[in-house]
Design a protein around this motif. Structure first.
Motif, PDB file in Angstrom:
ATOM      1  N   UNK A 181     -17.760 -13.520  -3.169  1.00 53.06           N
ATOM      2  CA  UNK A 181     -18.949 -13.640  -2.324  1.00 53.06           C
ATOM      3  C   UNK A 181     -19.656 -14.958  -2.667  1.00 53.06           C
ATOM      4  N   UNK A 182     -20.340 -15.571  -1.691  1.00 54.67           N
ATOM      5  CA  UNK A 182     -21.084 -16.802  -1.958  1.00 54.67           C
ATOM      6  C   UNK A 182     -22.287 -16.484  -2.837  1.00 54.67           C
ATOM      7  N   UNK A 214     -24.495 -13.370 -14.274  1.00 55.85           N
ATOM      8  CA  UNK A 214     -24.175 -12.643 -13.048  1.00 55.85           C
ATOM      9  C   UNK A 214     -23.236 -13.465 -12.157  1.00 55.85           C
ATOM     10  N   UNK A 215     -23.473 -14.773 -12.097  1.00 54.43           N
ATOM     11  CA  UNK A 215     -22.630 -15.636 -11.264  1.00 54.43           C
ATOM     12  C   UNK A 215     -21.163 -15.535 -11.707  1.00 54.43           C
ATOM     13  N   UNK A 216     -20.958 -15.514 -13.053  1.00 50.40           N
ATOM     14  CA  UNK A 216     -19.590 -15.398 -13.581  1.00 50.40           C
ATOM     15  C   UNK A 216     -18.963 -14.060 -13.224  1.00 50.40           C
ATOM     16  N   UNK A 217     -19.760 -13.010 -13.363  1.00 47.48           N
ATOM     17  CA  UNK A 217     -19.282 -11.668 -13.034  1.00 47.48           C
ATOM     18  C   UNK A 217     -18.834 -11.583 -11.577  1.00 47.48           C
ATOM     19  N   UNK A 250     -29.391 -15.644  -6.380  1.00 44.85           N
ATOM     20  CA  UNK A 250     -29.910 -15.300  -7.705  1.00 44.85           C
ATOM     21  C   UNK A 250     -31.311 -15.891  -7.840  1.00 44.85           C
ATOM     22  N   UNK A 251     -32.308 -15.025  -7.756  1.00 44.83           N
ATOM     23  CA  UNK A 251     -33.712 -15.492  -7.791  1.00 44.83           C
ATOM     24  C   UNK A 251     -34.387 -15.048  -9.080  1.00 44.83           C
ATOM     25  N   UNK A 252     -33.645 -15.139 -10.206  1.00 47.42           N
ATOM     26  CA  UNK A 252     -34.272 -14.859 -11.502  1.00 47.42           C
ATOM     27  C   UNK A 252     -35.224 -16.005 -11.817  1.00 47.42           C
ATOM     28  N   UNK A 253     -36.086 -15.800 -12.802  1.00 49.95           N
ATOM     29  CA  UNK A 253     -37.099 -16.812 -13.106  1.00 49.95           C
ATOM     30  C   UNK A 253     -36.496 -18.102 -13.655  1.00 49.95           C
ATOM     31  N   UNK A 254     -37.154 -19.234 -13.373  1.00 54.98           N
ATOM     32  CA  UNK A 254     -36.642 -20.540 -13.842  1.00 54.98           C
ATOM     33  C   UNK A 254     -36.977 -20.795 -15.309  1.00 54.98           C
TER      34      UNK A 254
END
Lengths: 199, 199
Positions: free
Chosen positions: A166-167, A157-160, A142-146
């Protein structure tokens, strides 16, 4: 602005609509164009005219592309089991510039932002989940902005993706290269501390 | 730059040839164009394409113009007996912006510069002298730039005009508005001192 001939005035007006181009810069650019060879100016005008006609979205990752698949997706040497999720095509370009990443991408088209009325349905999150379900991915980065919106989007997204198995990883946060502790903001410093790594 | 689709790469390349637009700025502008409505982008491209076709030189003063005579020359309210000599059309625009000048112009197309191989024949000095001979001018203001080449050009033209008997003046040099004596360079200070005026 009676003293500028209308065709010049028109170029100045159009250029001054661009970000960080004020009227003065626009005028300087216009006069520069007038000094160039006509072919060179035509070349710029033509490139701009064709830009919107020729560019669409990659059908797989939603990167900007002039073909069905973008240059990254159509490159068979890329690792098809490694997926990096970014907000915008510009973020993809920034990562590509580093040359460090050899996987493929998924461009969300923005980040979750209740203030701007951007919910999950406005982003390409459903397409992402479908793609991960159907594909055979080893890792999703996940490379969304900080920033607040980027973080929220990553968490969402991580929860989904949790049930998929998947890692899921997130880009490291910490001190920027060439920075100085003294001038680093508290949040960055705290994250640098929390994310400390052993040698 | 494999990761940019060719039409985008082409716009980035063309934009980055503009003065003070590096590759990074060009890329930011290109991605901005991709977010705009297609009509807006077309409008910019079209304006640039038409610029060189439509713009020529005023047959009287050599200002940039899309007609036989430029907006200043075709304005009958301007004082036709007052002539201001400038190096480039951009200088004319700067003077017009002040609104303080109501005469007409003559654009030289540069300044004398032995280093750049620009002699009197490369500038529109012959045209200037002919124009002053044939016209009925009360005063000729030499408004070349306050640098070595501009000064040399002004001195050269002033000498040429001596036999004609027209009044020849030069723009005042001195402290810029809002400046500070402490941070003013020596040459400017000296000129401010030399050019001092009584109240």
């Amino acid at each position: 602005m009676k003293h500028l001939a209308p065709p010049i005035e028109r170029v100045v007006y159009e250029l001054s609509k661009l970000p960080s181009v004020g009227r003065k810069t626009a005028q300087r650019l216009a006069f520069h164009l007038l000094k160039l060879a006509p072919e060179e100016v035509a070349s710029l005008g033509q490139a701009i005219l064709e830009l919107r006609d020729k560019i669409g979205l990659c059908s797989r990752c939603f990167n900007l592309s002039d073909e069905e698949l973008c240059p990254v997706c159509s490159d068979t040497r890329r690792d098809q089991a490694l997926l990096c999720v970014v907000e915008e095509p510009t973020n993809l370009v920034a990562l590509e510039r580093t040359g460090v990443y050899q996987g493929v991408y998924h461009v969300l088209g923005g980040s979750l932002s209740p203030l701007k009325d951007v919910g999950p349905d406005e982003l390409r999150i459903r397409e992402l989940v479908t793609r991960i379900h159907e594909g055979d991915f080893r890792e999703v980065i996940l490379a969304t902005n900080p920033n607040v919106e980027g973080e929220a989007t990553a968490v969402y997204i991580a929860r989904l993706l949790q049930p998929v198995g998947v890692a899921v990883t997130r880009l490291a946060q910490g001190l920027p290269a060439g920075g100085d502790l003294e001038y680093t903001d508290d949040l960055t410093l705290r994250r640098a501390m929390e994310g400390r790594r052993s040698y």
